[in-house]
Design an enzyme around this catalytic site. Structure first.
Site, PDB file in Angstrom:
ATOM      1  N   HIS A 177      44.429  32.228  46.843  1.00  0.00           N
ATOM      2  CA  HIS A 177      44.854  33.632  46.986  1.00  0.00           C
ATOM      3  C   HIS A 177      45.126  33.986  48.449  1.00  0.00           C
ATOM      4  CE1 HIS A 177      45.641  36.890  44.371  1.00  0.00           C
ATOM      5  NE2 HIS A 177      44.513  37.568  44.453  1.00  0.00           N
ATOM      6  N   ASN A 224      43.318  43.949  46.386  1.00  0.00           N
ATOM      7  CA  ASN A 224      43.727  45.047  45.511  1.00  0.00           C
ATOM      8  C   ASN A 224      44.067  46.332  46.250  1.00  0.00           C
ATOM      9  OD1 ASN A 224      43.014  43.145  43.658  1.00  0.00           O
ATOM     10  ND2 ASN A 224      41.498  44.379  42.595  1.00  0.00           N
ATOM     11  N   ASP A 235      50.679  34.281  47.346  1.00  0.00           N
ATOM     12  CA  ASP A 235      50.544  33.187  46.385  1.00  0.00           C
ATOM     13  C   ASP A 235      51.265  33.564  45.094  1.00  0.00           C
ATOM     14  OD1 ASP A 235      48.313  35.180  46.317  1.00  0.00           O
ATOM     15  OD2 ASP A 235      47.755  34.101  44.498  1.00  0.00           O
ATOM     16  N   ASN A 275      48.028  41.747  42.132  1.00  0.00           N
ATOM     17  CA  ASN A 275      47.452  43.041  42.519  1.00  0.00           C
ATOM     18  C   ASN A 275      47.793  43.449  43.947  1.00  0.00           C
ATOM     19  OD1 ASN A 275      46.284  43.595  40.025  1.00  0.00           O
ATOM     20  ND2 ASN A 275      44.446  42.429  40.514  1.00  0.00           N
TER      21      ASN A 275
END
Length: 199
Positions: free
Chosen positions: A21, A79, A104, A125
């Site tokens: 991520h 997020n 990613d 997100n």
């Protein structure tokens, strides 16, 4: 002088540093390394930032054709990335059309790279937060392929795992190629960069 904002997406802190991520952070770190510059955390910015210039000779150079580039790593979690990006856009006077987000991408296999303008957030997100904060999805994306999880592993768990040790050498090459693609996007335009780097 107008600026480009290059935003790497990831989660802050050493726990997350090597996760899939955090591919966006890895690419922006490589651009900072090329520029010979470090990150700082301006008061109220909610991000680590590094300012540099890009010329046809590369990052960190000076010259008549130099373009101002601000590298951004949100200090928020993924997020809430949009809050940091909106602050940085306001501070540097950057429009969404001069924002490049590196992230990613589950729907691209590892070793695949795609550049695009606009589009949906595809369940990511970080992208969803940025789209909401900027009020538009019309910013550039550099999609760094990480592939789908094996077996029945949940994608939300998979992205929070490290790249395997066996892929370390290839990962370094992909980070390097993604940094090259961003330099081409800013310096030569989207179509030229897509022709060279989309895979």
């Amino acid at each position: 002088m107008a600026a480009w904002l290059v935003v790497g997406l990831g989660n802050p802190g050493p726990t997350y540093a090597s996760h899939r991520h955090n591919a966006g952070f890895m690419v922006v770190d490589e651009l900072a390394r090329r520029a010979g510059t470090g990150f700082s955390a301006p008061r109220g910015m909610r991000a680590d930032v590094a300012e540099t210039r890009l010329t046809p000779l590369g990052m960190g150079r000076v010259g008549a054709e130099a373009q101002r580039v601000v590298l951004v790593k949100p200090r928020t979690f993924m997020n809430d990335s949009g809050a940091a990006v909106r602050k940085a856009c306001g501070y540097y006077g950057v429009e969404p059309s001069e924002v490049v987000v590196v992230h990613d991408e589950l729907d691209l296999d590892f070793e695949r790279l795609r550049l695009k303008l606009g589009g949906g957030d595809n369940g990511h997100n970080g992208l969803k937060s940025i789209r909401s904060a900027l009020g538009t999805g019309d910013f550039y994306r550099v999609r760094f392929g990480i592939g789908r999880p094996p077996g029945r592993q949940a994608p939300s768990d998979f992205v929070l795992t490290n790249f395997p040790a066996a892929a370390r050498e290839q990962l370094a090459l992909e980070i390097d190629r993604s940094a090259d693609a961003i330099e081409a996007l800013i310096g030569q335009g989207l179509e030229a960069a897509q022709n060279r780097f989309n895979s």
